[in-house]
Design an enzyme around this catalytic site. Structure first.
Site, short mmCIF file in Angstrom:
data_model
loop_
_atom_site.label_atom_id
_atom_site.label_comp_id
_atom_site.label_asym_id
_atom_site.label_seq_id
_atom_site.Cartn_x
_atom_site.Cartn_y
_atom_site.Cartn_z
N HIS A 120 30.83 115.93 84.05
CA HIS A 120 31.41 115.64 82.65
C HIS A 120 32.08 116.50 82.26
CE1 HIS A 120 28.42 119.10 81.56
NE2 HIS A 120 27.61 119.18 82.68
N ASP A 121 32.53 116.18 81.33
CA ASP A 121 33.60 117.54 80.36
C ASP A 121 34.72 117.47 81.21
OD1 ASP A 121 32.94 116.70 77.75
OD2 ASP A 121 30.54 117.33 79.18
N GLY A 138 30.66 121.11 85.45
CA GLY A 138 31.28 121.03 84.03
C GLY A 138 31.69 121.42 83.23
#
Length: 260
Positions: A120-121, A138
């Site tokens: 994520h991200d 992440g």
């Protein structure tokens, strides 16, 4: 010509441009947009707010758009964008960001080989090559024209600067400055990524300036801040050197040790 296998599962809210192909057993969820010429292999899954750029190729078994692997997730997550011409091979996973206004992005012309994971991200630049089983935690940021060899894990919030080459197997816990080559386990800087700089058309003069600058950073007993001041005083600043200095100034995790 659009070619959708009858055994594919396409959500009515998905948007498919012209000349898209989707293989048997593939799942295209609501909110997904596939640009012109995208090819999705059998049993690939693309769900949530995912935008795939023109002429991307998604291989069988890849999963794009699953939720972030966070134990206390309190949001459905944000958007994923994949730039045009990127190739995503078998069983690659790309997770959506934690927050609704967040973004996980993959640039244009990238090649992600089998079993890579983009958490994520993460932000991955253009023309990045990741060999088999590269795993990004992440919020990792990878610059343009980076090459990462197989079986390398990157700790969350680490950064890899543009034009760097990372060899493995290894685990990165600190930032890799731009244009450097890192090898071994634990990872060490082994010199400049000269081949990569030549391929990008960087002149011998600029390559020489970068080498002088990195020898100041890695060769003396000065602090990083003192090294940056010395570089600014002694070496002509061009785009590449400015990129290097900005990276060093903004490093929060520290940089990989070694020698140039």
């Amino acid at each position: 010509m659009t070619n959708i296998h009858p055994a594919a599962n396409i959500h009515p809210n998905a948007i498919l441009d012209e000349e898209v192909s989707v293989g048997a057993g593939a799942v295209i969820g609501g909110g997904v947009r596939l640009a012109r010429g995208v090819q999705v292999g059998p049993n690939a899954v693309i769900e949530a707010r995912v935008e795939i750029g023109e002429n991307c190729r998604i291989s069988p078994g890849a999963v794009i758009g699953a939720e972030a692997q966070v134990t206390r997730l309190d949001s459905a997550g944000g958007e994923i964008r994949v730039g045009p011409g990127t190739i995503i091979r078998e069983f690659v996973t790309i997770h959506r960001p934690m927050k609704e206004d967040g973004l996980t992005s993959i640039g244009a012309g990238c090649y992600l080989m089998v079993y890579c994971h983009i958490a994520h991200d993460c932000t991955v630049g253009d023309r990045v090559i990741m060999a088999n089983s590269v795993n990004l935690g992440g919020h990792v940021k990878v610059g343009n024209d980076v090459s990462i060899a197989n079986f390398i894990g990157v700790h969350q919030f680490c950064r890899i600067g543009e034009g760097a080459m990372v060899n493995g197997p290894s685990a990165l816990r600190k930032d890799v400055p731009p244009f450097l080559m890192v090898d071994d386990s634990p990872p060490r800087v082994r010199g400049m990524n000269v081949v990569g700089l030549r391929r990008r058309g960087v002149s011998a003069e600029i390559r020489g300036n970068l080498k002088r600058a990195y020898r100041i950073v890695y060769g003396g007993s000065s602090t990083l801040a003192e090294s940056i001041e010395q570089i600014e005083r002694e070496i002509p600043l061009g785009r590449e050197l400015e990129s290097m200095l900005e990276f060093l100034r903004s490093s929060e995790r520290g940089i990989v040790a070694g020698k140039v």
